[in-house]
Design an enzyme around this catalytic site. Structure first.
Site, PDB file in Angstrom:
ATOM      1  N   ASP A   1      37.149  37.955  59.117  1.00  0.00           N
ATOM      2  CA  ASP A   1      38.072  38.737  58.300  1.00  0.00           C
ATOM      3  C   ASP A   1      39.400  37.995  58.344  1.00  0.00           C
ATOM      4  OD1 ASP A   1      39.967  40.512  57.292  1.00  0.00           O
ATOM      5  OD2 ASP A   1      39.048  42.270  58.211  1.00  0.00           O
TER       6      ASP A   1
ATOM      7  N   ASN B   1      40.994  31.621  49.400  1.00  0.00           N
ATOM      8  CA  ASN B   1      40.502  32.314  48.206  1.00  0.00           C
ATOM      9  C   ASN B   1      40.495  33.836  48.346  1.00  0.00           C
ATOM     10  OD1 ASN B   1      38.699  32.756  45.746  1.00  0.00           O
ATOM     11  ND2 ASN B   1      37.263  33.312  47.364  1.00  0.00           N
TER      12      ASN B   1
ATOM     13  N   SER C   1      45.481  31.969  43.182  1.00  0.00           N
ATOM     14  CA  SER C   1      46.444  33.009  42.824  1.00  0.00           C
ATOM     15  C   SER C   1      45.827  33.854  41.714  1.00  0.00           C
ATOM     16  CB  SER C   1      47.775  32.380  42.400  1.00  0.00           C
ATOM     17  OG  SER C   1      48.720  33.386  42.101  1.00  0.00           O
ATOM     18  N   SER C   2      46.596  34.211  40.707  1.00  0.00           N
ATOM     19  CA  SER C   2      46.093  35.054  39.617  1.00  0.00           C
ATOM     20  C   SER C   2      47.125  35.093  38.496  1.00  0.00           C
ATOM     21  CB  SER C   2      45.849  36.476  40.124  1.00  0.00           C
ATOM     22  OG  SER C   2      45.605  37.371  39.054  1.00  0.00           O
TER      23      SER C   2
ATOM     24  N   TYR D   1      49.051  43.500  44.759  1.00  0.00           N
ATOM     25  CA  TYR D   1      48.230  42.371  44.301  1.00  0.00           C
ATOM     26  C   TYR D   1      49.072  41.364  43.526  1.00  0.00           C
ATOM     27  CZ  TYR D   1      44.481  39.717  42.090  1.00  0.00           C
ATOM     28  OH  TYR D   1      43.659  38.698  41.668  1.00  0.00           O
TER      29      TYR D   1
ATOM     30  N   LYS E   1      50.315  37.609  44.843  1.00  0.00           N
ATOM     31  CA  LYS E   1      49.815  36.458  44.085  1.00  0.00           C
ATOM     32  C   LYS E   1      50.981  35.610  43.577  1.00  0.00           C
ATOM     33  CE  LYS E   1      45.325  36.901  44.334  1.00  0.00           C
ATOM     34  NZ  LYS E   1      44.518  35.902  45.078  1.00  0.00           N
TER      35      LYS E   1
END
Length: 253
Positions: A64, A91, A138-139, A152, A156
């Site tokens: 984890d 990731n 990232s995103s 989130y 990111k």
């Protein structure tokens, strides 16, 4: 194009499903030895067995990444077992979109500090590599405000800043650092399949935002990661590569 990855050693967190698994499989196909982790021991064992069956040197452990001591220990053990590290791909995300304090803490410990801990643990090995490369996932939610605004999106965005800082700090050591920002990515068992099944209106809205008329695939994200990780991208560092099918509208300078 030969990506010149044969013989390199790559470490991927969250490497048993989705984008992480696609990255693992592609890097293995390109000739890398692979170290991977995920929370499920059974999934890690199955993935490692599949890689070894295909001729890839591979190792893995159930970790984890929010347990930073365990993560650091695994990175060091994996690097020692495989004879070093050339590529690190953090990731894992907690996928926290809630607004309460618990969500913020989970996002911080997993997305942000899980990445920092992995990079820090890998650094002594990357410094010995002739092709050291960090590619952080990232995103697009880190670039613009969307339904994932909150922990989130915020973390990111922070990861993009972190990677660009690393690029500047590590350039003299020959270590590159980049991010890949996937757009909406559909795969079996993933977030978007769950939304499609349980929140069809939200899924339809999200799909309609993309002018390509579809979502991305894990393979398309992995292709970008493999290139940036490879010696073929030797002069690319500090870049955030958006892979979103023109989903986002912001101009990235």
């Amino acid at each position: 194009m030969d990506l010149q990855l044969t013989g390199k050693v790559a470490l991927v967190t969250g490497g048993t499903k989705g984008i992480g698994r696609a990255i693992v499989d592609l890097l293995a196909e390109e000739g890398c030895a692979i170290a991977l982790c995920a929370r499920s021991a059974a999934e890690v064992e199955a993935t490692v067995a599949t890689l070894r069956k295909g001729g890839t040197r591979a190792t893995g452990r159930a970790v984890d990444v929010s347990d930073h001591a365990a993560l650091r220990a695994w990175v060091a053990d994996a690097a020692t077992e495989l004879g070093g590290l050339d590529i690190v791909v953090p990731n894992v995300s907690a996928l926290q979109v809630g607004r309460d304090e618990a969500a913020w803490r989970a996002g911080f410990e997993t997305d942000m500090m899980g990445t920092v801990a992995a990079v820090d643990a890998a650094m002594p090995f990357l410094e010995k590599s002739k092709a050291g490369s960090i590619v952080i996932i990232s995103s697009v939610s880190g670039r613009e405000v969307d339904f994932a605004a909150g922990p989130y999106g915020a973390f990111k965005a922070a990861l993009i800043h972190y990677a660009q800082g690393l690029a500047n700090q590590l350039a003299a050591k020959g270590i590159r650092a980049n991010t890949v920002s996937p757009g909406n990515t559909y795969f079996e068992g993933g977030v978007w399949q769950n939304i499609q099944n349980n929140l069809p209106d939200l899924y339809a809205q999200a799909l309609a935002l993309n002018p390509t008329g579809r979502m991305g695939t894990p393979q398309e994200m992995a292709n970008a990661v493999a290139f940036l990780a490879s010696p073929r991208a030797s002069f690319i560092t500090g870049t955030n590569l958006v892979v979103d099918g023109a989903l986002t509208r912001g101009v990235q300078f």
